[in-house]
Design a protein around this motif. Structure first.
Motif, PDB file in Angstrom:
ATOM      1  N   THR A  71       0.861  -1.175   0.000  1.00  0.00           N
ATOM      2  CA  THR A  71       0.000   0.000   0.000  1.00  0.00           C
ATOM      3  C   THR A  71       0.896   1.224   0.000  1.00  0.00           C
ATOM      4  O   THR A  71       1.832   1.317   0.791  1.00  0.00           O
ATOM      5  N   PHE A  72       0.619   2.164  -0.899  1.00  0.00           N
ATOM      6  CA  PHE A  72       1.433   3.374  -1.056  1.00  0.00           C
ATOM      7  C   PHE A  72       0.639   4.575  -0.562  1.00  0.00           C
ATOM      8  O   PHE A  72      -0.477   4.821  -1.026  1.00  0.00           O
ATOM      9  N   ALA A  73       1.224   5.338   0.373  1.00  0.00           N
ATOM     10  CA  ALA A  73       0.507   6.476   0.943  1.00  0.00           C
ATOM     11  C   ALA A  73       1.471   7.505   1.507  1.00  0.00           C
ATOM     12  O   ALA A  73       2.648   7.239   1.704  1.00  0.00           O
ATOM     13  N   GLU A  74       0.912   8.693   1.751  1.00  0.00           N
ATOM     14  CA  GLU A  74       1.631   9.724   2.503  1.00  0.00           C
ATOM     15  C   GLU A  74       1.334   9.494   3.977  1.00  0.00           C
ATOM     16  O   GLU A  74       0.343   8.850   4.332  1.00  0.00           O
ATOM     17  N   ASN A  75       2.135  10.094   4.847  1.00  0.00           N
ATOM     18  CA  ASN A  75       1.885   9.954   6.281  1.00  0.00           C
ATOM     19  C   ASN A  75       0.634  10.688   6.736  1.00  0.00           C
ATOM     20  O   ASN A  75       0.198  10.538   7.873  1.00  0.00           O
ATOM     21  N   THR A  76       0.003  11.450   5.858  1.00  0.00           N
ATOM     22  CA  THR A  76      -1.271  12.104   6.158  1.00  0.00           C
ATOM     23  C   THR A  76      -2.439  11.140   5.998  1.00  0.00           C
ATOM     24  O   THR A  76      -3.560  11.453   6.384  1.00  0.00           O
ATOM     25  N   GLY A  77      -2.174   9.972   5.372  1.00  0.00           N
ATOM     26  CA  GLY A  77      -3.238   9.017   5.084  1.00  0.00           C
ATOM     27  C   GLY A  77      -3.677   9.058   3.642  1.00  0.00           C
ATOM     28  O   GLY A  77      -4.443   8.211   3.205  1.00  0.00           O
ATOM     29  N   ALA A  78      -3.189  10.042   2.872  1.00  0.00           N
ATOM     30  CA  ALA A  78      -3.555  10.138   1.454  1.00  0.00           C
ATOM     31  C   ALA A  78      -2.838   9.049   0.668  1.00  0.00           C
ATOM     32  O   ALA A  78      -1.632   8.855   0.816  1.00  0.00           O
ATOM     33  N   TYR A  79      -3.603   8.328  -0.114  1.00  0.00           N
ATOM     34  CA  TYR A  79      -3.018   7.304  -0.983  1.00  0.00           C
ATOM     35  C   TYR A  79      -2.191   7.953  -2.088  1.00  0.00           C
ATOM     36  O   TYR A  79      -2.428   9.097  -2.468  1.00  0.00           O
ATOM     37  N   LEU A  80      -1.246   7.185  -2.621  1.00  0.00           N
ATOM     38  CA  LEU A  80      -0.421   7.645  -3.737  1.00  0.00           C
ATOM     39  C   LEU A  80      -0.549   6.680  -4.904  1.00  0.00           C
ATOM     40  O   LEU A  80      -0.728   5.482  -4.716  1.00  0.00           O
ATOM     41  N   ALA A  81      -0.433   7.209  -6.105  1.00  0.00           N
ATOM     42  CA  ALA A  81      -0.424   6.398  -7.324  1.00  0.00           C
ATOM     43  C   ALA A  81       0.792   6.801  -8.144  1.00  0.00           C
ATOM     44  O   ALA A  81       1.526   7.713  -7.768  1.00  0.00           O
ATOM     45  N   ASN A  82       0.996   6.105  -9.258  1.00  0.00           N
ATOM     46  CA  ASN A  82       2.147   6.365 -10.130  1.00  0.00           C
ATOM     47  C   ASN A  82       3.455   6.191  -9.360  1.00  0.00           C
ATOM     48  O   ASN A  82       4.327   7.050  -9.383  1.00  0.00           O
ATOM     49  N   VAL A  83       3.548   5.056  -8.682  1.00  0.00           N
ATOM     50  CA  VAL A  83       4.698   4.731  -7.853  1.00  0.00           C
ATOM     51  C   VAL A  83       5.603   3.774  -8.631  1.00  0.00           C
ATOM     52  O   VAL A  83       5.146   2.740  -9.111  1.00  0.00           O
ATOM     53  N   GLY A  84       6.869   4.132  -8.771  1.00  0.00           N
ATOM     54  CA  GLY A  84       7.836   3.247  -9.409  1.00  0.00           C
ATOM     55  C   GLY A  84       8.176   2.120  -8.453  1.00  0.00           C
ATOM     56  O   GLY A  84       8.503   2.368  -7.291  1.00  0.00           O
ATOM     57  N   VAL A  85       8.070   0.875  -8.922  1.00  0.00           N
ATOM     58  CA  VAL A  85       8.316  -0.281  -8.069  1.00  0.00           C
ATOM     59  C   VAL A  85       9.380  -1.161  -8.704  1.00  0.00           C
ATOM     60  O   VAL A  85       9.290  -1.501  -9.882  1.00  0.00           O
ATOM     61  N   ASN A  86      10.392  -1.499  -7.919  1.00  0.00           N
ATOM     62  CA  ASN A  86      11.449  -2.409  -8.349  1.00  0.00           C
ATOM     63  C   ASN A  86      11.564  -3.490  -7.289  1.00  0.00           C
ATOM     64  O   ASN A  86      11.771  -3.190  -6.118  1.00  0.00           O
ATOM     65  N   ILE A  87      11.410  -4.742  -7.720  1.00  0.00           N
ATOM     66  CA  ILE A  87      11.532  -5.864  -6.790  1.00  0.00           C
ATOM     67  C   ILE A  87      12.678  -6.734  -7.255  1.00  0.00           C
ATOM     68  O   ILE A  87      12.768  -7.100  -8.431  1.00  0.00           O
ATOM     69  N   SER A  88      13.574  -7.047  -6.313  1.00  0.00           N
ATOM     70  CA  SER A  88      14.721  -7.905  -6.634  1.00  0.00           C
ATOM     71  C   SER A  88      14.741  -9.099  -5.689  1.00  0.00           C
ATOM     72  O   SER A  88      14.192  -9.058  -4.587  1.00  0.00           O
ATOM     73  N   ASP A  89      15.411 -10.162  -6.142  1.00  0.00           N
ATOM     74  CA  ASP A  89      15.530 -11.362  -5.313  1.00  0.00           C
ATOM     75  C   ASP A  89      16.646 -11.173  -4.290  1.00  0.00           C
ATOM     76  O   ASP A  89      17.288 -10.113  -4.234  1.00  0.00           O
ATOM     77  N   ALA A  90      16.906 -12.187  -3.499  1.00  0.00           N
ATOM     78  CA  ALA A  90      17.899 -12.101  -2.424  1.00  0.00           C
ATOM     79  C   ALA A  90      19.303 -11.829  -2.949  1.00  0.00           C
ATOM     80  O   ALA A  90      20.145 -11.285  -2.231  1.00  0.00           O
ATOM     81  N   ARG A  91      19.570 -12.187  -4.205  1.00  0.00           N
ATOM     82  CA  ARG A  91      20.891 -11.946  -4.802  1.00  0.00           C
ATOM     83  C   ARG A  91      21.018 -10.559  -5.428  1.00  0.00           C
ATOM     84  O   ARG A  91      22.065 -10.208  -5.956  1.00  0.00           O
ATOM     85  N   GLY A  92      19.921  -9.808  -5.424  1.00  0.00           N
ATOM     86  CA  GLY A  92      19.947  -8.468  -5.998  1.00  0.00           C
ATOM     87  C   GLY A  92      19.534  -8.405  -7.460  1.00  0.00           C
ATOM     88  O   GLY A  92      19.582  -7.333  -8.065  1.00  0.00           O
ATOM     89  N   ASN A  93      19.095  -9.520  -8.033  1.00  0.00           N
ATOM     90  CA  ASN A  93      18.640  -9.534  -9.423  1.00  0.00           C
ATOM     91  C   ASN A  93      17.224  -8.979  -9.519  1.00  0.00           C
ATOM     92  O   ASN A  93      16.320  -9.450  -8.826  1.00  0.00           O
ATOM     93  N   THR A  94      17.026  -7.970 -10.373  1.00  0.00           N
ATOM     94  CA  THR A  94      15.698  -7.395 -10.555  1.00  0.00           C
ATOM     95  C   THR A  94      14.793  -8.420 -11.207  1.00  0.00           C
ATOM     96  O   THR A  94      15.115  -8.966 -12.263  1.00  0.00           O
ATOM     97  N   ILE A  95      13.644  -8.670 -10.581  1.00  0.00           N
ATOM     98  CA  ILE A  95      12.684  -9.597 -11.165  1.00  0.00           C
ATOM     99  C   ILE A  95      11.396  -8.895 -11.597  1.00  0.00           C
ATOM    100  O   ILE A  95      10.620  -9.440 -12.373  1.00  0.00           O
ATOM    101  N   LEU A  96      11.192  -7.663 -11.126  1.00  0.00           N
ATOM    102  CA  LEU A  96      10.021  -6.888 -11.533  1.00  0.00           C
ATOM    103  C   LEU A  96      10.351  -5.416 -11.447  1.00  0.00           C
ATOM    104  O   LEU A  96      10.869  -4.943 -10.437  1.00  0.00           O
ATOM    105  N   GLU A  97      10.050  -4.711 -12.515  1.00  0.00           N
ATOM    106  CA  GLU A  97      10.212  -3.261 -12.536  1.00  0.00           C
ATOM    107  C   GLU A  97       9.017  -2.696 -13.273  1.00  0.00           C
ATOM    108  O   GLU A  97       8.793  -3.008 -14.441  1.00  0.00           O
ATOM    109  N   THR A  98       8.223  -1.888 -12.572  1.00  0.00           N
ATOM    110  CA  THR A  98       6.999  -1.358 -13.157  1.00  0.00           C
ATOM    111  C   THR A  98       6.607  -0.071 -12.449  1.00  0.00           C
ATOM    112  O   THR A  98       7.234   0.337 -11.475  1.00  0.00           O
TER     113      THR A  98
END
Length: 161
Positions: free
Chosen positions: A68-95
C-alpha cells in the motif's frame, strides 16, 4: 503497524467518494483489474475508489504480498515506481503502479527487496514470502513534505483529506 495499515485502508475507503465525484472511480473494475506477469511474478495494481479497493481486499488472499502506497497524512499515492529484486539483488520486476494498492505473487518463497519511489524519493523494504498460502501486507509511507503537489488530473495526492 497493524493500526497504521488499518488507518490507511479506512482513509482510502472514506476518500473513495472524492474520487467517485472526479469520475476516476467510474472505471470498469473488471477490465482494469487484470493481473500482469513478468519474470514469473504476477502483480495487480488497483484500489482507486471504494469499488476497486474492495475488490483488491477480496483478491489479496490469493497473493503473497500486498503493498500500500501512501503519505503519512493518510492520502493514498499512485504512479509509484516499483522495483523488486531477489535475495541476490537480481531485478525480477520493474513497473509503475498506477494505483495505491499492489498485489504481488512470487514464483517461490524467499526474501525479496522492494524499492518504491515517488517524486525521486525511494523507500526500501525487505519482505519474506512464505509459500504456504500466507500473505504479507506492507505499507510504504512517505512524509507528505517530500511529495510534490500533483498537477490537475494526476491521481497522486488526489485523495488528500
Amino acid at each position: 503497524m497493524k493500526a497504521k495499515f488499518a488507518l490507511l485502508m479506512a482513509c482510502g475507503v472514506a476518500c473513495g467518494a472524492a474520487l467517485a465525484q472526479s469520475g476516476a472511480a467510474g472505471r470498469d473494475v473488471a477490465a482494469h483489474l487484470a493481473p500482469t506477469t513478468e519474470n514469473g511474478v504476477t502483480y495487480l495494481c488497483g484500489g482507486i475508489g471504494s469499488t476497486e479497493a474492495a475488490q483488491m481486499k477480496r483478491d489479496a488472499s490469493a497473493y503473497n504480498l500486498m503493498l500500500t502506497f501512501a503519505e503519512n497524512t493518510g492520502a493514498y499515492l499512485a504512479n509509484v515506481g516499483v522495483n523488486i529484486s531477489d535475495a541476490r539483488g537480481n531485478t525480477i520486476l520493474e513497473t509503475t503502479c498506477d494505483a495505491p494498492i499492489m498485489l504481488v505473487n512470487f514464483p517461490k518463497a524467499g526474501t525479496y527487496r522492494v524499492k518504491a519511489e515517488v517524486d525521486g524519493h525511494p523507500l526500501n523494504r525487505v519482505v519474506r514470502v512464505s509459500g504456504r498460502g500466507r500473505h504479507s501486507a506492507v505499507s510504504m509511507v512517505w512524509p507528505s513534505r517530500l511529495i510534490e503537489p500533483a498537477p490537475a488530473g494526476n491521481l497522486q495526492g488526489a485523495l488528500a483529506p
